[in-house]
Enzyme design. Structure first.
Site, PDB file in Angstrom:
ATOM      1  CB  SER A   1      -0.913  -0.034   1.206  1.00 53.57           C
ATOM      2  OG  SER A   1      -0.256   0.254   2.344  1.00 53.57           O
TER       3      SER A   1
ATOM      4  CE  LYS B   1      -2.758   2.065   4.880  1.00 55.29           C
ATOM      5  NZ  LYS B   1      -2.489   1.050   3.984  1.00 55.29           N
TER       6      LYS B   1
END
Length: 175
Positions: A40, A78
């Protein structure tokens, strides 16, 4: 001679014990190593990269953070896009925060493989609640992030990714 050997052994044991205690305190309160899993955050981080996470950093916009997932027992990594109270809008791959347009250079490589007029990130408009952060992966098309599970609590933050130490050829401060 025997008495001197005993004193030396106790001296060594005391030093080793002190070092272990200091290391445990540092790891628990100051920094910790983390293994990145998944894709990701590609190309910034790849699966199996090993990083050092600072637990004492002040989290700012665009920092890369590790946090406890709100939907699983895993930790995620993230990028912070929005801080508490921010109004975030993405339209045609242009990020606007509180009315100001921001460039996202970390998306350049992923955008380069798109066909003309194709967007990397779907359009959205949100306001980040108080005490929360809005986070997104750099690999926007393959990231389980705030677009799916909403803003995360600031209390869920483990810390900020500060240094990659593995693989050796990519060692250094992540950008």
């Amino acid at each position: 001679m025997k008495e001197r050997s005993k004193k030396e052994i106790w001296s060594w044991l005391g030093s080793i014990l002190a070092a272990v205690v200091v290391a445990l305190i540092c790891r628990h309160f100051i920094f910790t190593p983390v293994m990145v899993e998944g894709k990701s955050m590609m190309p910034t981080f790849e699966s199996n990269n090993q990083i050092i996470v600072s637990k004492i950093s002040k989290i700012e916009r665009f920092d890369m953070i590790v946090f406890h997932s709100p939907i699983s027992k895993d930790n995620y990594i993230k990028r912070v896009i929005g801080l508490p109270g921010d109004r975030i809008q993405i339209k045609n791959d242009v990020l606007t925060i509180n009315g100001k347009i921001y460039n996202e250079p970390y998306l350049k490589e992923n955008k380069s493989v798109l066909v003309p007029r194709e967007n990397l990130t779907e359009n959205l408009s949100i306001q980040v609640p108080a005490g929360s952060l809005y986070v997104m992966g750099d690999n926007r098309r393959d990231s389980m992030d705030s677009r799916v599970f909403g803003s995360i609590s600031q209390k869920a933050v483990v810390g900020e990714a500060k240094f990659r130490f593995s693989p050796f050829e990519k060692m250094g401060v992540p950008k």
